[in-house]
Design an enzyme around this catalytic site. Structure first.
Site, PDB file in Angstrom:
ATOM      1  N   CYS A 110      -5.296  -3.467   2.410  1.00 13.81           N
ATOM      2  CA  CYS A 110      -5.042  -3.486   3.861  1.00 13.81           C
ATOM      3  C   CYS A 110      -6.310  -3.672   4.696  1.00 13.81           C
ATOM      4  O   CYS A 110      -6.895  -4.735   4.709  1.00 13.81           O
ATOM      5  CB  CYS A 110      -4.243  -2.250   4.266  1.00 13.81           C
ATOM      6  SG  CYS A 110      -3.329  -2.550   5.806  1.00 13.81           S
ATOM      7  N   LYS A 161      -9.504   2.225  -2.093  1.00  8.94           N
ATOM      8  CA  LYS A 161      -9.792   1.605  -0.790  1.00  8.94           C
ATOM      9  C   LYS A 161     -11.103   2.126  -0.209  1.00  8.94           C
ATOM     10  O   LYS A 161     -11.295   3.338  -0.058  1.00  8.94           O
ATOM     11  CB  LYS A 161      -8.633   1.903   0.160  1.00  8.94           C
ATOM     12  CG  LYS A 161      -8.695   1.216   1.514  1.00  8.94           C
ATOM     13  CD  LYS A 161      -7.419   1.541   2.302  1.00  8.94           C
ATOM     14  CE  LYS A 161      -7.321   0.805   3.609  1.00  8.94           C
ATOM     15  NZ  LYS A 161      -6.047   1.107   4.305  1.00  8.94           N
ATOM     16  N   GLU A 169       0.853  -1.201   0.000  1.00 10.45           N
ATOM     17  CA  GLU A 169       0.000   0.000   0.000  1.00 10.45           C
ATOM     18  C   GLU A 169       0.892   1.256   0.000  1.00 10.45           C
ATOM     19  O   GLU A 169       1.944   1.279   0.655  1.00 10.45           O
ATOM     20  CB  GLU A 169      -0.846  -0.053   1.285  1.00 10.45           C
ATOM     21  CG  GLU A 169      -1.812   1.084   1.511  1.00 10.45           C
ATOM     22  CD  GLU A 169      -2.589   0.901   2.837  1.00 10.45           C
ATOM     23  OE1 GLU A 169      -2.241  -0.003   3.644  1.00 10.45           O
ATOM     24  OE2 GLU A 169      -3.546   1.654   3.052  1.00 10.45           O
TER      25      GLU A 169
HETATM   26  C1  ACM Z   1      -4.210  -0.087   7.087  1.00 10.52           C
HETATM   27  O1  ACM Z   1      -5.314  -0.203   6.563  1.00 10.52           O
HETATM   28  N1  ACM Z   1      -3.202   0.475   6.456  1.00 10.52           N
HETATM   29  C2  ACM Z   1      -3.971  -0.583   8.461  1.00 10.52           C
END
Ligand code: ACM
Length: 263
Positions: free
Chosen positions: A144, A111, A40
């Site tokens: 993530c 995301k 990420e």
């Molecule tokens: C995250 O979502 N970077 C913990």
């Protein structure tokens, strides 16, 4: 069967040029992989001091030197590369995952489930859950903290994703608990490329991992070191959705019963 490579390393917060050089060097080691997954926010780092810093480091993929470098690597080695990316689009920024193929950019996932301070900086993703056919596998993307929310993984699997790539900056062990179950429930491969290192109060815990459709760890990196995990993957193994001779993970669902109002 195809060869995948997960890259675990420590981006430097705010130093895109150094990160580009470092990632380009790492990519030289994975020339024979058909699919490469980076963490990420790989080109910017994660723990922005404030929204101004997050915005200053955000880029439109169309004008990004980092994306240009990935496009040229992907073309040179005939591979697909997935990377986390601080994406600027119009007046918003997104915590995104880009898919780049041998002929250039292919797709983006933004995301949906923002973690902690990400909520102050990013706009949550707009719900597009696409599955991309690379020719050697069908893949989807999550990022993530999305690991805590099972629905999008199920939708990707129901749209025939065989492999779900998961660029990460993990800070807890919760993904290690959740992801084997998600892989098993959907009978998909999960490829989590996590980062290492510390940025101010946050220490990232590495442990990049490949999980098979039975929910077993194929490989798991350690917590502290730069690492490349190579793994041959047979996507056919994800197409068999039987969990016993009489049970199919999708066909045995009872969606008509899944309501809070039936008693
Ligand atoms: C995250 O979502 N970077 C913990």
């Amino acid at each position: 069967m195809f060869k995948s490579a997960l890259i675990q390393f420590a981006p430097i917060l705010g130093d895109i040029e150094t990160n580009i050089l470092h990632i380009a060097k790492l990519l030289e080691n994975v020339a024979d992989a058909e699919l490469v997954v980076l963490p990420e926010l790989a080109s910017t780092g994660y723990n922005f001091r404030d929204r101004e810093m997050a915005v200053r480091l955000a880029e439109n993929p169309a004008g990004s030197r980092y994306v240009e470098m990935l496009v040229s690597q992907a073309a040179k080695y005939g591979q697909y590369i997935i990377t986390g990316f601080n994406e600027q689009a119009e007046d918003k920024i997104y915590n995104s995952s880009l898919l780049i193929g041998p002929s250039g950019p292919v797709g983006v996932y933004r995301k949906m489930h923002l973690f902690m301070n990400e909520k102050k900086y990013f706009t949550p993703g707009d719900g597009k859950l696409c599955v991309y056919d690379t020719g050697f596998c069908k893949l989807g993307m999550q990022i993530c903290f999305d690991y805590l929310f099972p629905e999008p993984w199920r939708i990707l699997a129901q749209k025939d994703a065989e492999v779900i790539c998961h660029p990460s900056n993990l800070l807890t062990q919760n993904a290690v608990k959740a992801l084997p179950g998600i892989a098993l429930m959907n009978k998909v491969f999960i490829l989590t490329a996590n980062r290492i290192g510390t940025e101010a109060e946050l220490t990232f815990n590495g442990g990049s991992m490949l999980i098979n459709p039975s929910g077993d760890f194929l490989q798991k990196a350690d917590a502290d070191n730069e690492y490349i995990l190579f793994q041959d993957i047979d996507p056919q193994l994800s197409r068999d959705k039987m969990i016993t001779p009489l049970n199919h993970v999708f066909d045995d669902r009872r969606p008509e019963q899944y309501t809070a109002d039936n008693c």
